[in-house]
Write a protein that holds these residues in place. Structure first.
Motif, short mmCIF file in Angstrom:
data_model
loop_
_atom_site.label_atom_id
_atom_site.label_comp_id
_atom_site.label_asym_id
_atom_site.label_seq_id
_atom_site.Cartn_x
_atom_site.Cartn_y
_atom_site.Cartn_z
N ALA A 339 -3.81 21.77 51.87
CA ALA A 339 -3.94 22.53 50.62
C ALA A 339 -3.80 21.59 49.43
CB ALA A 339 -2.84 23.61 50.56
N PRO A 340 -4.66 21.74 48.44
CA PRO A 340 -4.56 20.86 47.27
C PRO A 340 -3.26 21.09 46.51
CG PRO A 340 -6.12 22.64 46.87
CD PRO A 340 -5.72 22.74 48.31
N THR A 341 -2.59 19.99 46.14
CA THR A 341 -1.34 20.09 45.42
C THR A 341 -1.48 19.68 43.97
OG1 THR A 341 -0.77 17.85 46.14
CG2 THR A 341 -0.01 19.67 47.53
N THR A 342 -2.63 19.14 43.60
CA THR A 342 -2.83 18.68 42.23
C THR A 342 -4.29 18.77 41.88
OG1 THR A 342 -2.60 16.81 40.72
CG2 THR A 342 -3.05 16.31 43.03
N HIS A 343 -4.58 18.87 40.59
CA HIS A 343 -5.95 18.88 40.11
C HIS A 343 -6.31 17.53 39.51
CE1 HIS A 343 -6.51 23.22 40.64
NE2 HIS A 343 -5.28 23.36 40.19
N TRP A 344 -5.62 16.48 39.99
CA TRP A 344 -5.81 15.16 39.41
C TRP A 344 -7.25 14.68 39.60
CZ3 TRP A 344 -4.34 12.22 35.81
CH2 TRP A 344 -4.57 10.84 35.83
N ASP A 345 -7.84 14.90 40.80
CA ASP A 345 -9.21 14.47 41.04
C ASP A 345 -10.18 15.16 40.10
OD1 ASP A 345 -8.38 12.80 43.02
OD2 ASP A 345 -8.84 14.16 44.67
N LEU A 346 -9.99 16.47 39.88
CA LEU A 346 -10.86 17.19 38.97
C LEU A 346 -10.67 16.70 37.54
CD1 LEU A 346 -12.93 19.40 38.50
CD2 LEU A 346 -11.07 21.07 38.41
N HIS A 347 -9.42 16.42 37.16
CA HIS A 347 -9.15 15.87 35.83
C HIS A 347 -9.88 14.55 35.65
CE1 HIS A 347 -6.05 18.43 33.92
NE2 HIS A 347 -5.75 18.78 35.17
N GLN A 348 -9.76 13.66 36.64
CA GLN A 348 -10.41 12.35 36.53
C GLN A 348 -11.92 12.49 36.43
OE1 GLN A 348 -8.70 10.28 40.02
NE2 GLN A 348 -7.87 8.81 38.58
N THR A 349 -12.50 13.36 37.24
CA THR A 349 -13.95 13.53 37.23
C THR A 349 -14.43 14.06 35.89
OG1 THR A 349 -13.90 14.00 39.61
CG2 THR A 349 -15.88 14.64 38.40
N LEU A 350 -13.76 15.07 35.36
CA LEU A 350 -14.15 15.63 34.08
C LEU A 350 -14.00 14.62 32.95
CD1 LEU A 350 -12.80 19.29 34.23
CD2 LEU A 350 -15.17 18.60 33.92
N CYS A 351 -12.90 13.88 32.96
CA CYS A 351 -12.68 12.87 31.91
C CYS A 351 -13.74 11.79 31.96
CB CYS A 351 -11.29 12.26 32.06
SG CYS A 351 -9.93 13.35 31.57
N ALA A 352 -14.06 11.30 33.16
CA ALA A 352 -15.07 10.26 33.29
C ALA A 352 -16.44 10.76 32.84
CB ALA A 352 -15.14 9.77 34.74
N ALA A 353 -16.80 11.99 33.25
CA ALA A 353 -18.09 12.56 32.85
C ALA A 353 -18.14 12.80 31.34
CB ALA A 353 -18.36 13.85 33.61
N LEU A 354 -17.03 13.22 30.77
CA LEU A 354 -16.99 13.48 29.34
C LEU A 354 -17.14 12.20 28.54
CD1 LEU A 354 -16.70 15.50 27.08
CD2 LEU A 354 -14.22 15.40 27.35
N VAL A 355 -16.47 11.15 28.99
CA VAL A 355 -16.57 9.86 28.30
C VAL A 355 -18.00 9.33 28.36
CG1 VAL A 355 -15.87 7.44 28.39
CG2 VAL A 355 -14.15 9.25 28.60
N CYS A 356 -18.66 9.49 29.54
CA CYS A 356 -20.03 9.03 29.67
C CYS A 356 -21.00 9.84 28.82
CB CYS A 356 -20.47 9.11 31.14
SG CYS A 356 -19.60 7.96 32.24
N SER A 357 -20.62 11.08 28.49
CA SER A 357 -21.51 11.95 27.73
C SER A 357 -21.38 11.77 26.22
CB SER A 357 -21.23 13.42 28.07
OG SER A 357 -21.35 13.65 29.46
N LEU A 358 -20.29 11.15 25.78
CA LEU A 358 -20.08 10.97 24.35
C LEU A 358 -20.99 9.89 23.80
CD1 LEU A 358 -16.17 11.13 24.19
CD2 LEU A 358 -17.78 12.91 23.51
N PRO A 359 -21.48 10.02 22.57
CA PRO A 359 -22.31 8.98 21.98
C PRO A 359 -21.52 7.71 21.77
CG PRO A 359 -21.71 10.65 20.35
CD PRO A 359 -21.27 11.17 21.68
N HIS A 360 -22.22 6.57 21.81
CA HIS A 360 -21.55 5.27 21.69
C HIS A 360 -20.84 5.13 20.35
CE1 HIS A 360 -23.22 3.78 25.41
NE2 HIS A 360 -24.45 4.13 25.00
N SER A 361 -21.36 5.81 19.33
CA SER A 361 -20.73 5.69 18.00
C SER A 361 -19.32 6.23 17.99
CB SER A 361 -21.59 6.41 16.96
OG SER A 361 -21.71 7.79 17.31
N THR A 362 -18.97 7.07 18.98
CA THR A 362 -17.64 7.65 19.01
C THR A 362 -16.59 6.57 19.21
OG1 THR A 362 -18.58 9.64 19.97
CG2 THR A 362 -16.20 9.38 20.16
N PHE A 363 -16.96 5.50 19.92
CA PHE A 363 -15.97 4.47 20.26
C PHE A 363 -16.01 3.29 19.29
CE2 PHE A 363 -17.44 6.65 24.09
CZ PHE A 363 -16.23 7.18 24.54
N ASN A 364 -16.89 3.35 18.29
CA ASN A 364 -16.97 2.24 17.33
C ASN A 364 -15.93 2.37 16.23
OD1 ASN A 364 -19.13 1.26 18.77
ND2 ASN A 364 -20.69 2.27 17.47
#
Length: 364
Positions: A339-364
Protein backbone atom coordinates in the motif's frame (compact mmCIF):
# COMPACT_ATOMS: atom_id res chain seq x y z
CA UNK A 1 -15.98 -1.86 -27.17
CA UNK A 2 -16.78 1.83 -27.12
CA UNK A 3 -13.98 4.18 -28.20
CA UNK A 4 -14.73 7.55 -26.63
CA UNK A 5 -13.69 10.80 -28.28
CA UNK A 6 -13.69 14.01 -26.25
CA UNK A 7 -14.06 17.45 -27.81
CA UNK A 8 -11.01 19.55 -26.90
CA UNK A 9 -10.37 17.60 -23.69
CA UNK A 10 -7.31 19.61 -22.67
CA UNK A 11 -9.01 22.94 -23.33
CA UNK A 12 -12.00 22.16 -21.09
CA UNK A 13 -10.11 21.48 -17.86
CA UNK A 14 -11.40 23.65 -15.02
CA UNK A 15 -8.33 24.41 -12.85
CA UNK A 16 -10.28 24.83 -9.60
CA UNK A 17 -11.98 21.47 -10.06
CA UNK A 18 -8.66 19.80 -10.85
CA UNK A 19 -6.97 21.32 -7.79
CA UNK A 20 -9.83 20.08 -5.60
CA UNK A 21 -9.19 16.53 -6.81
CA UNK A 22 -5.43 16.88 -6.30
CA UNK A 23 -6.03 17.96 -2.70
CA UNK A 24 -8.20 14.89 -2.20
CA UNK A 25 -5.32 12.77 -3.53
CA UNK A 26 -3.11 14.15 -0.77
CA UNK A 27 -0.92 16.64 -2.62
CA UNK A 28 0.39 19.49 -0.51
CA UNK A 29 -1.05 22.97 -0.70
CA UNK A 30 2.10 24.61 -2.09
CA UNK A 31 2.23 22.36 -5.15
CA UNK A 32 -1.51 22.78 -5.77
CA UNK A 33 -1.18 26.56 -5.57
CA UNK A 34 1.74 26.44 -8.00
CA UNK A 35 -0.32 24.40 -10.47
CA UNK A 36 -3.32 26.72 -10.09
CA UNK A 37 -1.10 29.72 -10.80
CA UNK A 38 0.29 27.97 -13.88
CA UNK A 39 -3.16 27.14 -15.30
CA UNK A 40 -4.85 30.50 -14.68
CA UNK A 41 -4.14 33.94 -16.05
CA UNK A 42 -2.35 32.63 -19.15
CA UNK A 43 -2.04 35.26 -21.92
CA UNK A 44 -2.59 34.06 -25.48
CA UNK A 45 -2.31 35.83 -28.81
CA UNK A 46 -2.38 34.84 -32.49
CA UNK A 47 0.21 35.88 -35.05
CA UNK A 48 -0.58 35.64 -38.79
CA UNK A 49 2.35 36.89 -40.82
CA UNK A 50 3.08 40.41 -39.61
CA UNK A 51 -0.36 40.85 -38.03
CA UNK A 52 -0.88 40.31 -34.30
CA UNK A 53 -4.33 39.96 -32.84
CA UNK A 54 -5.26 41.23 -29.40
CA UNK A 55 -4.12 39.21 -26.40
CA UNK A 56 -6.67 37.37 -24.28
CA UNK A 57 -6.29 35.83 -20.85
CA UNK A 58 -7.23 32.18 -20.38
CA UNK A 59 -8.38 30.77 -17.06
CA UNK A 60 -9.49 27.32 -18.25
CA UNK A 61 -7.79 24.40 -19.95
CA UNK A 62 -4.18 23.25 -20.08
CA UNK A 63 -1.61 24.40 -22.65
CA UNK A 64 -1.39 22.28 -25.78
CA UNK A 65 1.89 20.47 -26.55
CA UNK A 66 2.82 20.80 -22.88
CA UNK A 67 4.43 17.85 -21.08
CA UNK A 68 2.28 18.56 -18.02
CA UNK A 69 -1.13 18.50 -19.75
CA UNK A 70 -1.55 14.70 -20.25
CA UNK A 71 -0.60 14.10 -16.61
CA UNK A 72 -3.10 16.67 -15.37
CA UNK A 73 -5.88 15.19 -17.51
CA UNK A 74 -5.04 11.71 -16.20
CA UNK A 75 -5.31 12.96 -12.61
CA UNK A 76 -8.58 14.68 -13.43
CA UNK A 77 -9.96 11.39 -14.78
CA UNK A 78 -8.66 9.19 -11.96
CA UNK A 79 -12.11 8.86 -10.38
CA UNK A 80 -13.74 7.79 -13.65
CA UNK A 81 -13.90 4.03 -13.03
CA UNK A 82 -16.23 1.19 -13.93
CA UNK A 83 -19.00 0.27 -11.53
CA UNK A 84 -19.52 -3.32 -12.70
CA UNK A 85 -17.06 -6.22 -12.93
CA UNK A 86 -18.31 -7.11 -16.41
CA UNK A 87 -17.02 -3.76 -17.74
CA UNK A 88 -13.54 -2.30 -18.02
CA UNK A 89 -12.26 1.23 -18.58
CA UNK A 90 -9.00 1.65 -20.50
CA UNK A 91 -7.63 5.19 -20.22
CA UNK A 92 -4.58 6.86 -21.74
CA UNK A 93 -4.53 10.65 -21.49
CA UNK A 94 -7.59 11.80 -23.49
CA UNK A 95 -8.25 8.35 -25.01
CA UNK A 96 -10.88 6.33 -23.14
CA UNK A 97 -12.31 2.95 -24.10
CA UNK A 98 -15.19 1.10 -22.47
CA UNK A 99 -14.98 -2.68 -22.80
CA UNK A 100 -18.18 -4.49 -21.89
CA UNK A 101 -18.91 -8.21 -21.61
CA UNK A 102 -22.34 -9.07 -23.00
CA UNK A 103 -23.53 -12.53 -21.98
CA UNK A 104 -26.78 -14.07 -23.20
CA UNK A 105 -27.71 -10.74 -24.84
CA UNK A 106 -27.82 -9.05 -21.41
CA UNK A 107 -26.66 -5.50 -22.17
CA UNK A 108 -28.03 -3.63 -19.16
CA UNK A 109 -24.69 -3.37 -17.32
CA UNK A 110 -22.89 -2.15 -20.44
CA UNK A 111 -25.49 0.46 -21.36
CA UNK A 112 -25.84 1.72 -17.79
CA UNK A 113 -22.05 2.06 -17.61
CA UNK A 114 -22.06 4.22 -20.73
CA UNK A 115 -24.90 6.30 -19.29
CA UNK A 116 -22.97 6.75 -16.03
CA UNK A 117 -19.85 7.77 -17.97
CA UNK A 118 -21.88 10.35 -19.85
CA UNK A 119 -23.07 11.84 -16.55
CA UNK A 120 -19.52 11.89 -15.20
CA UNK A 121 -18.32 13.79 -18.29
CA UNK A 122 -21.09 16.35 -17.82
CA UNK A 123 -20.13 16.87 -14.17
CA UNK A 124 -16.45 17.31 -15.09
CA UNK A 125 -16.96 19.69 -18.04
CA UNK A 126 -15.89 17.11 -20.63
CA UNK A 127 -17.86 17.06 -23.87
CA UNK A 128 -18.34 13.76 -25.70
CA UNK A 129 -17.93 14.00 -29.45
CA UNK A 130 -20.52 11.42 -30.48
CA UNK A 131 -19.74 11.83 -34.19
CA UNK A 132 -16.16 10.61 -33.66
CA UNK A 133 -17.04 8.06 -30.97
CA UNK A 134 -17.02 4.54 -32.44
CA UNK A 135 -18.37 1.20 -31.25
CA UNK A 136 -17.15 -2.28 -32.15
CA UNK A 137 -19.34 -5.27 -31.32
CA UNK A 138 -18.23 -8.88 -31.57
CA UNK A 139 -19.68 -10.86 -34.43
CA UNK A 140 -21.62 -13.13 -32.08
CA UNK A 141 -23.77 -10.16 -31.03
CA UNK A 142 -25.20 -9.27 -34.42
CA UNK A 143 -28.54 -8.28 -32.84
CA UNK A 144 -26.92 -5.58 -30.70
CA UNK A 145 -29.18 -2.51 -30.77
CA UNK A 146 -27.58 0.84 -31.66
CA UNK A 147 -26.11 2.76 -28.74
CA UNK A 148 -27.24 6.35 -28.18
CA UNK A 149 -25.43 9.09 -26.25
CA UNK A 150 -27.14 12.41 -25.56
CA UNK A 151 -29.80 11.53 -28.13
CA UNK A 152 -27.29 10.80 -30.92
CA UNK A 153 -26.59 7.32 -32.29
CA UNK A 154 -23.02 6.04 -32.01
CA UNK A 155 -21.61 4.70 -35.26
CA UNK A 156 -20.86 0.99 -35.27
CA UNK A 157 -17.71 0.11 -37.25
CA UNK A 158 -15.90 -3.04 -38.26
CA UNK A 159 -12.48 -1.69 -37.27
CA UNK A 160 -10.93 1.40 -35.72
CA UNK A 161 -7.54 2.70 -34.71
CA UNK A 162 -6.70 2.95 -31.02
CA UNK A 163 -3.29 4.19 -29.81
CA UNK A 164 -1.77 3.35 -33.19
CA UNK A 165 -3.21 -0.18 -33.34
CA UNK A 166 -5.99 -1.27 -35.70
CA UNK A 167 -8.64 -3.20 -33.77
CA UNK A 168 -11.28 -5.22 -35.62
CA UNK A 169 -14.54 -6.83 -34.59
CA UNK A 170 -13.07 -10.33 -34.98
CA UNK A 171 -9.93 -9.40 -32.97
CA UNK A 172 -7.64 -10.37 -35.84
CA UNK A 173 -4.37 -8.70 -36.78
CA UNK A 174 -4.82 -8.68 -40.56
CA UNK A 175 -5.79 -5.00 -40.84
CA UNK A 176 -3.05 -3.92 -38.46
CA UNK A 177 -0.43 -5.98 -40.34
CA UNK A 178 -1.49 -4.51 -43.68
CA UNK A 179 -1.22 -0.98 -42.28
CA UNK A 180 2.23 -1.64 -40.81
CA UNK A 181 3.50 -3.24 -44.03
CA UNK A 182 2.24 -0.33 -46.13
CA UNK A 183 3.84 2.25 -43.85
CA UNK A 184 7.15 0.37 -43.77
CA UNK A 185 7.18 0.00 -47.56
CA UNK A 186 6.83 3.77 -47.94
CA UNK A 187 10.02 4.26 -45.88
CA UNK A 188 12.02 2.05 -48.26
CA UNK A 189 12.09 4.96 -50.71
CA UNK A 190 14.37 6.93 -48.39
CA UNK A 191 16.57 3.88 -47.85
CA UNK A 192 17.02 3.59 -51.62
CA UNK A 193 18.06 7.26 -51.68
CA UNK A 194 20.69 6.59 -49.02
CA UNK A 195 22.07 3.75 -51.10
CA UNK A 196 22.23 5.94 -54.21
CA UNK A 197 24.12 8.51 -52.13
CA UNK A 198 26.63 5.73 -51.21
CA UNK A 199 25.86 5.97 -47.50
CA UNK A 200 27.85 3.48 -45.35
CA UNK A 201 26.08 0.27 -44.37
CA UNK A 202 26.01 1.17 -40.67
CA UNK A 203 24.27 4.47 -41.46
CA UNK A 204 21.60 2.66 -43.48
CA UNK A 205 21.18 0.09 -40.68
CA UNK A 206 20.69 2.88 -38.17
CA UNK A 207 18.10 4.47 -40.45
CA UNK A 208 16.35 1.10 -40.81
CA UNK A 209 16.16 0.50 -37.08
CA UNK A 210 14.83 3.97 -36.38
CA UNK A 211 12.28 4.33 -39.19
CA UNK A 212 11.36 0.86 -40.46
CA UNK A 213 12.11 -1.73 -37.80
CA UNK A 214 10.36 0.43 -35.20
CA UNK A 215 7.19 0.18 -37.32
CA UNK A 216 7.44 -3.55 -38.01
CA UNK A 217 8.01 -4.32 -34.32
CA UNK A 218 5.24 -2.11 -32.96
CA UNK A 219 3.42 -4.12 -30.24
CA UNK A 220 5.31 -7.19 -31.45
CA UNK A 221 5.39 -8.89 -28.05
CA UNK A 222 1.58 -8.86 -27.99
CA UNK A 223 0.58 -9.49 -31.59
CA UNK A 224 3.32 -11.50 -33.31
CA UNK A 225 2.39 -15.01 -32.18
CA UNK A 226 -1.31 -14.22 -32.50
CA UNK A 227 -0.82 -13.32 -36.18
CA UNK A 228 -1.30 -15.99 -38.80
CA UNK A 229 1.58 -17.21 -40.96
CA UNK A 230 0.56 -14.96 -43.85
CA UNK A 231 0.79 -11.81 -41.71
CA UNK A 232 4.20 -12.78 -40.36
CA UNK A 233 5.51 -13.48 -43.88
CA UNK A 234 4.22 -10.10 -45.07
CA UNK A 235 6.23 -8.25 -42.44
CA UNK A 236 9.33 -10.43 -42.82
CA UNK A 237 9.28 -9.77 -46.58
CA UNK A 238 10.03 -6.12 -45.82
CA UNK A 239 13.04 -7.13 -43.71
CA UNK A 240 14.42 -9.23 -46.60
CA UNK A 241 13.96 -6.27 -48.95
CA UNK A 242 16.00 -4.10 -46.60
CA UNK A 243 18.74 -6.76 -46.44
CA UNK A 244 19.07 -6.63 -50.24
CA UNK A 245 19.31 -2.84 -50.19
CA UNK A 246 21.79 -2.57 -47.31
CA UNK A 247 23.77 -5.70 -48.13
CA UNK A 248 23.99 -7.00 -44.55
CA UNK A 249 22.09 -9.58 -42.52
CA UNK A 250 19.46 -8.23 -40.14
CA UNK A 251 17.72 -9.81 -37.12
CA UNK A 252 14.52 -11.61 -38.09
CA UNK A 253 11.23 -10.52 -36.59
CA UNK A 254 10.95 -13.91 -34.92
CA UNK A 255 14.25 -13.32 -33.05
CA UNK A 256 13.21 -9.80 -32.05
CA UNK A 257 9.87 -11.14 -30.83
CA UNK A 258 11.47 -13.83 -28.67
CA UNK A 259 13.95 -11.37 -27.18
CA UNK A 260 11.35 -8.74 -26.34
CA UNK A 261 8.83 -11.26 -25.07
CA UNK A 262 11.40 -12.79 -22.72
CA UNK A 263 12.52 -9.39 -21.47
CA UNK A 264 8.95 -8.23 -20.85
CA UNK A 265 7.99 -11.49 -19.15
CA UNK A 266 10.96 -11.29 -16.80
CA UNK A 267 10.12 -7.66 -16.04
CA UNK A 268 6.52 -8.50 -15.09
CA UNK A 269 7.52 -11.62 -13.16
CA UNK A 270 9.96 -9.62 -11.06
CA UNK A 271 7.56 -6.77 -10.27
CA UNK A 272 4.96 -7.72 -7.62
CA UNK A 273 3.14 -4.40 -8.20
CA UNK A 274 2.38 -5.25 -11.84
CA UNK A 275 -1.30 -6.19 -12.43
CA UNK A 276 -0.26 -9.37 -14.30
CA UNK A 277 2.37 -10.50 -11.79
CA UNK A 278 0.10 -13.14 -10.24
CA UNK A 279 0.06 -15.13 -13.50
CA UNK A 280 3.79 -15.87 -13.10
CA UNK A 281 3.87 -18.28 -10.15
CA UNK A 282 6.49 -20.94 -9.56
CA UNK A 283 5.77 -24.63 -9.16
CA UNK A 284 6.81 -26.14 -5.79
CA UNK A 285 10.02 -27.37 -7.44
CA UNK A 286 10.89 -23.72 -8.29
CA UNK A 287 12.14 -24.87 -11.70
CA UNK A 288 9.11 -24.07 -13.83
CA UNK A 289 6.24 -21.62 -13.83
CA UNK A 290 2.72 -22.85 -13.35
CA UNK A 291 1.09 -23.42 -16.74
CA UNK A 292 -2.05 -21.50 -17.66
CA UNK A 293 -5.12 -23.24 -19.05
CA UNK A 294 -6.67 -22.06 -22.31
CA UNK A 295 -9.78 -23.40 -24.03
CA UNK A 296 -9.35 -21.42 -27.26
CA UNK A 297 -6.38 -20.95 -29.56
CA UNK A 298 -6.84 -17.18 -29.36
CA UNK A 299 -6.32 -17.23 -25.59
CA UNK A 300 -3.47 -19.71 -25.96
CA UNK A 301 -1.68 -17.32 -28.34
CA UNK A 302 -2.24 -14.28 -26.11
CA UNK A 303 0.65 -12.44 -24.49
CA UNK A 304 0.45 -13.83 -20.93
CA UNK A 305 0.20 -17.45 -22.05
CA UNK A 306 3.04 -17.01 -24.53
CA UNK A 307 5.17 -15.29 -21.89
CA UNK A 308 4.74 -18.15 -19.40
CA UNK A 309 5.59 -20.73 -22.06
CA UNK A 310 8.59 -18.68 -23.15
CA UNK A 311 10.05 -18.60 -19.63
CA UNK A 312 9.40 -22.31 -19.21
CA UNK A 313 11.24 -23.00 -22.48
CA UNK A 314 14.45 -21.38 -21.22
CA UNK A 315 17.27 -23.89 -20.56
CA UNK A 316 17.17 -23.02 -16.86
CA UNK A 317 14.78 -20.73 -15.08
CA UNK A 318 16.83 -17.93 -13.55
CA UNK A 319 17.19 -18.08 -9.76
CA UNK A 320 14.88 -15.87 -7.70
CA UNK A 321 17.73 -13.58 -6.63
CA UNK A 322 18.88 -12.95 -10.19
CA UNK A 323 19.34 -9.27 -11.14
CA UNK A 324 16.59 -9.78 -13.73
CA UNK A 325 14.13 -10.10 -10.82
CA UNK A 326 14.97 -6.77 -9.19
CA UNK A 327 11.90 -6.23 -7.04
CA UNK A 328 11.07 -9.52 -5.40
CA UNK A 329 11.50 -13.26 -5.97
CA UNK A 330 8.92 -15.35 -7.71
CA UNK A 331 6.84 -17.59 -5.52
CA UNK A 332 3.82 -19.80 -5.79
CA UNK A 333 1.53 -17.38 -3.96
CA UNK A 334 0.36 -14.13 -5.56
CA UNK A 335 1.77 -11.13 -3.76
CA UNK A 336 -0.32 -8.16 -2.72
CA UNK A 337 1.23 -4.89 -3.86
CA UNK A 338 2.37 -2.78 -0.93
CA UNK A 339 0.00 0.00 0.00
CA UNK A 340 1.37 3.44 -0.85
CA UNK A 341 2.50 5.34 2.22
CA UNK A 342 3.48 8.60 0.55
CA UNK A 343 2.69 10.69 -2.50
CA UNK A 344 6.35 11.61 -2.93
CA UNK A 345 6.61 10.00 -6.40
CA UNK A 346 3.56 11.91 -7.61
CA UNK A 347 4.94 15.13 -6.10
CA UNK A 348 8.26 14.62 -7.88
CA UNK A 349 6.60 13.83 -11.21
CA UNK A 350 4.32 16.87 -11.08
CA UNK A 351 7.14 19.20 -10.03
CA UNK A 352 9.44 17.95 -12.80
CA UNK A 353 6.69 18.25 -15.43
CA UNK A 354 5.74 21.70 -14.19
CA UNK A 355 9.32 22.95 -14.31
CA UNK A 356 9.70 21.61 -17.87
CA UNK A 357 6.48 23.38 -18.89
CA UNK A 358 7.47 26.82 -17.60
CA UNK A 359 8.96 29.28 -20.10
CA UNK A 360 12.71 29.79 -19.91
CA UNK A 361 12.22 33.45 -19.02
CA UNK A 362 10.80 32.35 -15.68
CA UNK A 363 14.26 31.29 -14.51
CA UNK A 364 16.15 34.33 -15.82
Amino acid sequence: MLFIDFSSAFSTIIPQQLIHKLVQLGLNTSLCSWLLDFLTGRPQAVWVGSNTYSTITLNTGAPQACVLSPLLLTLLNHDCTQSNNSNLFIKFADDTTVVGLISNRYETNYRSEVSRLTGWCSDNNLSLNVEKTKEIVGRVHTQHAPLTINGATVERVRSTKFLGVHITEDISWADNTAALAKKAQQRLYFLHNLRRARAPAHIMCTFYRGTIESILTSCISVRYDACNASCRKTLQRTVRAVEKIVGVSLPSLQDIYRTRLTHKALSIAGDPTHPSHSFFSLMPSERRLRSLQARTSRLKDSFIHQAVRMLNSLPTLLPPHSPLFPHAPLNSEPQTPPAPTTHWDLHQTLCAALVCSLPHSTFN
